[in-house]
Design a protein around this motif. Structure first.
Motif, short mmCIF file in Angstrom:
data_model
loop_
_atom_site.label_atom_id
_atom_site.label_comp_id
_atom_site.label_asym_id
_atom_site.label_seq_id
_atom_site.Cartn_x
_atom_site.Cartn_y
_atom_site.Cartn_z
N TYR A 195 0.75 -1.00 0.08
CA TYR A 195 0.03 -0.14 -0.04
C TYR A 195 0.87 1.20 -0.16
N PRO A 196 0.65 2.48 -0.67
CA PRO A 196 1.08 3.54 -0.45
C PRO A 196 0.95 4.10 1.11
N GLU A 197 2.23 4.67 1.67
CA GLU A 197 1.94 4.83 3.25
C GLU A 197 0.86 5.71 3.40
N PHE A 198 0.29 6.75 2.63
CA PHE A 198 -0.69 7.65 2.81
C PHE A 198 -2.14 6.81 3.03
N PHE A 235 -2.38 3.76 4.30
CA PHE A 235 -2.08 2.72 5.19
C PHE A 235 -2.52 3.01 6.52
N PRO A 236 -3.52 2.62 7.35
CA PRO A 236 -3.83 3.28 8.42
C PRO A 236 -3.10 3.00 9.75
N GLY A 237 -2.01 2.02 9.51
CA GLY A 237 -1.28 1.63 10.77
C GLY A 237 -0.04 2.46 10.72
N LYS A 238 0.62 2.05 11.71
CA LYS A 238 2.25 2.66 11.93
C LYS A 238 3.14 2.22 10.86
N THR A 239 3.14 0.89 10.44
CA THR A 239 3.99 0.35 9.59
C THR A 239 3.58 -1.02 8.86
N GLN A 240 3.85 -1.24 7.71
CA GLN A 240 3.47 -2.28 6.97
C GLN A 240 4.22 -3.70 7.42
#
Length: 381
Positions: A43-46, A48-53
């Motif tokens: 996912y692009p970081e923006f 992704f709702p969590g802190k890290t993938q």
């Protein structure tokens, strides 16, 4: 056979990544020549709702550690590169892990290119349609799923959603969601509770996994005041990173005077710490507002923990009422509280644990691997 598997794998985190790794490792152990392919970007970081993938630890099967990271769902050039490399490997089938329409354009493009090259695609379908629906979800899912020669599903709810999205002639297998065995052996309850600073003899409930509206933590928090009135010193452990605004949950905790009874570990739980949370609990509670199926239930089954679940999606299929847990209506705090109280006051722990052990035997990963093998080209099944 030579088989490629496309999906998230180490170092990506979460249940789908764990499931993909289990699939690759299991088929490898059954003698197949495996070609795992992971994401260059999930996912692009923006978005992704969590802190890290990514996983905070390094626990993953050796066979997936070197998997090429090729597919970027936002980069069509990577779709072509992925399809080209898969075609060059000449697998006899490609298995996609599918759970979200976001990946359908990439998956559908790769699957169609492979189809033109005479390589069939199969899909392990975790969700045919997402929990939280958006315009275009059905069209996107159909774009990928209709390009597949066969599908494996793990709940009736997903099977029903899939019917209008797949080709009528596509092969189909419905199995029980396999348990996750990657988390190792149980730990003694006293040790687990000491690690979490919980009373040794108090009633302990667990809400596990990321926190989002459809998971229903707000319903459980509204049910807890009734539980507090009926039981001596109950404790709720919430082990999961919030994917929506945590303020609403903190507010419910304050408003209902639950601060001394709710222990929220608001971060992703690394694989090595998972046994501590499940073995500290008497009861796992899944108060989902909507669902298709739940990987959390399979972790609880692995650790032989009874559950209270809501009657949504396939949860009641996984946890038969009064056999492996209790099933209650969704979004009903009073019914949820009543089931929790009944579990502790009427001494259901032993009876339900025995039922969970029976479910565990029926949900071994071998059935997933057999279902995939039955869909492979040349299968006589």
């Amino acid at each position: 056979m030579r088989i490629a598997v496309v999906g998230p794998m180490h170092p990506y985190r979460g249940g789908i990544a764990h499931f993909t790794e289990m699939t690759v490792q299991g088929l490898d152990e059954r003698g197949h020549e495996m070609r795992p392919v992971s994401f260059a970007r999930q996912y692009p970081e923006f978005l992704f709702p969590g802190k890290t993938q990514f996983e905070p630890d390094d626990e993953a099967p050796a066979i997936v550690r070197g998997a090429p990271r090729l597919l970027d769902p936002l980069n069509p050039l990577s779709w072509l590169r992925t399809a080209w490399q898969l075609r060059e490997q000449r697998p006899e089938a490609v298995i996609f892990q599918y759970w979200m329409p976001f990946f359908a354009p990439a998956y559908g493009t790769v699957a169609r290119i492979l189809r033109w090259a005479g390589i069939p695609s199969l899909a392990v379908v975790h969700n045919a349609l997402p929990h939280e629906r958006h315009l275009g979800d059905a069209w996107l899912s159909r774009f990928f799923l209709a390009a597949c020669e066969g599908h494996v599903v793990m709940s009736d709810a997903v099977a029903n959603n899939l019917q209008s999205l797949r080709r009528p002639d596509a092969a189909f297998r419905r199995i029980e969601h396999p348990v996750y065995e990657r988390f190792g052996e149980p730990v003694p309850r006293a040790k687990a509770r000491a690690a979490l600073d919980l009373p040794e003899d108090a009633p302990v409930m667990l809400f596990f996994g990321f926190v989002r509206e459809y998971k229903g933590l707000h319903v459980l928090l509204k049910a807890l005041p009734d539980v507090l009135e009926a039981l001596p010193d109950p404790h709720l452990v919430v082990a999961g990173e919030p994917y929506d605004d945590p303020a609403r949950y903190r507010r419910l905790i304050r408003e209902h005077g639950l601060d001394a009874h709710v222990h929220w570990y608001d971060d992703y739980v690394p694989s090595g710490e998972v046994p501590t949370y499940f073995c500290a609990a008497d009861l796992v509670v899944q108060p989902y507002v909507s669902a298709t199926q739940s990987g959390v239930a399979q972790i609880a089954t692995h650790f032989e923990r009874p559950m209270v679940v809501t009657d949504v999606g396939g949860l009641a299929e996984t946890i038969p009422h009064e056999e492996a847990g209790f099933v209650v209506p969704a979004e009903d705090p009073e019914a949820l509280a009543s089931a929790i109280i009944r579990f502790f006051q009427e001494g259901w722990a032993g009876r339900l644990a025995e039922g969970v052990r029976e479910r565990k035997h029926a949900q071994q990963p071998a059935r997933l691997l057999e279902a995939i093998e039955e869909l492979l080209p040349g299968s006589t099944e």
